[in-house]
Structure formats: C-alpha cells, structure tokens
Design a protein around this motif. Structure first.
Motif, short mmCIF file in Angstrom:
data_model
loop_
_atom_site.label_atom_id
_atom_site.label_comp_id
_atom_site.label_asym_id
_atom_site.label_seq_id
_atom_site.Cartn_x
_atom_site.Cartn_y
_atom_site.Cartn_z
N VAL A 1 -8.70 -10.92 -2.54
CA VAL A 1 -7.95 -10.60 -3.76
C VAL A 1 -6.58 -10.03 -3.39
CG1 VAL A 1 -7.88 -9.10 -5.79
CG2 VAL A 1 -9.98 -10.33 -5.21
N GLU A 2 -6.56 -9.13 -2.42
CA GLU A 2 -5.29 -8.55 -1.99
C GLU A 2 -4.36 -9.63 -1.43
OE1 GLU A 2 -3.54 -5.38 1.26
OE2 GLU A 2 -5.68 -5.32 0.81
N ALA A 3 -4.91 -10.53 -0.62
CA ALA A 3 -4.10 -11.61 -0.03
C ALA A 3 -3.58 -12.53 -1.13
CB ALA A 3 -4.92 -12.39 0.99
N ARG B 1 0.89 -14.48 -4.09
CA ARG B 1 1.34 -14.94 -5.40
C ARG B 1 2.57 -14.18 -5.88
NH1 ARG B 1 -2.13 -15.08 -10.97
NH2 ARG B 1 -0.58 -16.21 -12.17
N PHE B 2 2.60 -12.88 -5.66
CA PHE B 2 3.64 -12.07 -6.27
C PHE B 2 4.72 -11.57 -5.30
CE2 PHE B 2 -0.15 -11.35 -8.98
CZ PHE B 2 0.32 -12.01 -10.11
N ILE B 3 4.41 -11.50 -4.02
CA ILE B 3 5.36 -10.87 -3.09
C ILE B 3 5.84 -11.81 -2.00
CG2 ILE B 3 5.64 -8.99 -1.42
CD1 ILE B 3 3.50 -7.45 -3.06
N PRO C 1 7.20 -9.23 7.31
CA PRO C 1 7.01 -8.07 6.44
C PRO C 1 5.72 -7.31 6.76
CG PRO C 1 7.53 -10.03 5.15
CD PRO C 1 7.29 -10.48 6.55
N SER C 2 5.76 -6.01 6.61
CA SER C 2 4.61 -5.17 6.97
C SER C 2 3.37 -5.52 6.15
CB SER C 2 4.95 -3.69 6.83
OG SER C 2 5.28 -3.40 5.48
N GLY C 3 3.53 -5.90 4.90
CA GLY C 3 2.38 -6.29 4.07
C GLY C 3 1.66 -7.49 4.64
N LEU C 4 2.42 -8.48 5.09
CA LEU C 4 1.83 -9.66 5.69
C LEU C 4 1.19 -9.32 7.03
CD1 LEU C 4 1.24 -12.68 5.72
CD2 LEU C 4 3.55 -13.05 6.64
N SER D 1 -7.43 -9.41 8.46
CA SER D 1 -8.20 -10.66 8.39
C SER D 1 -8.67 -11.08 9.78
CB SER D 1 -7.39 -11.78 7.73
OG SER D 1 -6.27 -12.15 8.52
N TYR D 2 -7.85 -10.82 10.79
CA TYR D 2 -8.25 -11.11 12.17
C TYR D 2 -9.47 -10.27 12.57
CZ TYR D 2 -8.19 -11.23 17.25
OH TYR D 2 -8.55 -11.36 18.56
#
Length: 133
Positions: free
Chosen positions: A19-21, A26-28, A103-106, A113-114
C-alpha cells in the motif's frame, strides 16, 4: 486452524508495504522522476519496478502458503518450481539502494522490500529443507 506465527506478521508487513509503495508511486514518484531529469528518472523507474517485483513475488508466495494452510495445496505442491519464490536475479539486486541521487522515499522502499524478499526466501528455504529432504 491457526496460521503459523510468521504468516500474520509477514503478511501484514507485505500488505502495508504494498500500500505504501502504491501510494508513493501514484502520488509522489512520478513528480520526483520528472524533477530528477532523464538519467536519474530512468533509474527511479527501474528501481520502482524492482520494488514492485519484490512485493509481487512475496505476496504470491504468502498467498500460496495460505492455500497450504487451509488445505487447498499440499506442502509439496506449494514447493513445486512454478509456485516458488522467483525473480531472484531482479529482486536480489541492490546495486542502487544507497544511491543518494534517488529520493529517500524510494530508497526506503527499496531497502525494506529487499529485506522482506530475503526474509521470505529464507523461510522458503527452511520449508524446502523440512518438506523435501
């Protein structure tokens, strides 16, 4: 019949991360990719796909384990090659996890996920040793 303890925590973690991904992408992510320029933007797209691949593989594996637990599949069927965790060549590549141009979020999604994929791979290996040997 109660599911194994690992299942609840791992499933919840995987679902929350999915959901976070999804929300990030989608938005960022699109906006950040455009602002980053062509080279970094391409790398961002590739890494976003890698996150998606990891999470898809993990969720498919967890749903297979749920099918075993409710009696829809035998443990041996769940460990058939077609039902096993796959995509290791893509999913275990962490070349850009610490790339500061991303970006830090990615990067956070990439790292988490890893780690989730690796943990599920270890669980699967434990099951292979227990069931097939």
């Amino acid at each position: 019949m109660e599911r194994p303890a690992f299942f609840h925590r791992t499933y919840d973690e995987a679902m929350d991360l999915m959901v976070e991904a999804r929300n990030y992408m989608r938005f960022i992510e699109r906006r950040e990719r455009i602002e980053a320029g062509a080279t970094v933007g391409l790398r961002m797209s590739c890494e976003a796909m890698r996150v998606t691949s990891r999470l898809t593989q993990v969720m498919a594996w967890l749903l297979t384990q749920r099918a075993v637990h409710v009696g829809e599949l035998s443990p041996e069927e769940a460990l058939a090659e077609s039902s096993r965790l796959s995509g290791a060549g893509v999913c275990l590549d962490e070349s850009f996890t610490h790339d500061a141009s991303l970006p830090s979020g990615l990067r956070s999604l990439m790292d988490r996920s890893y780690r989730l994929y690796v943990r599920v791979a270890r669980l699967e290996e434990m099951m292979v040793r227990r069931v097939l040997h």
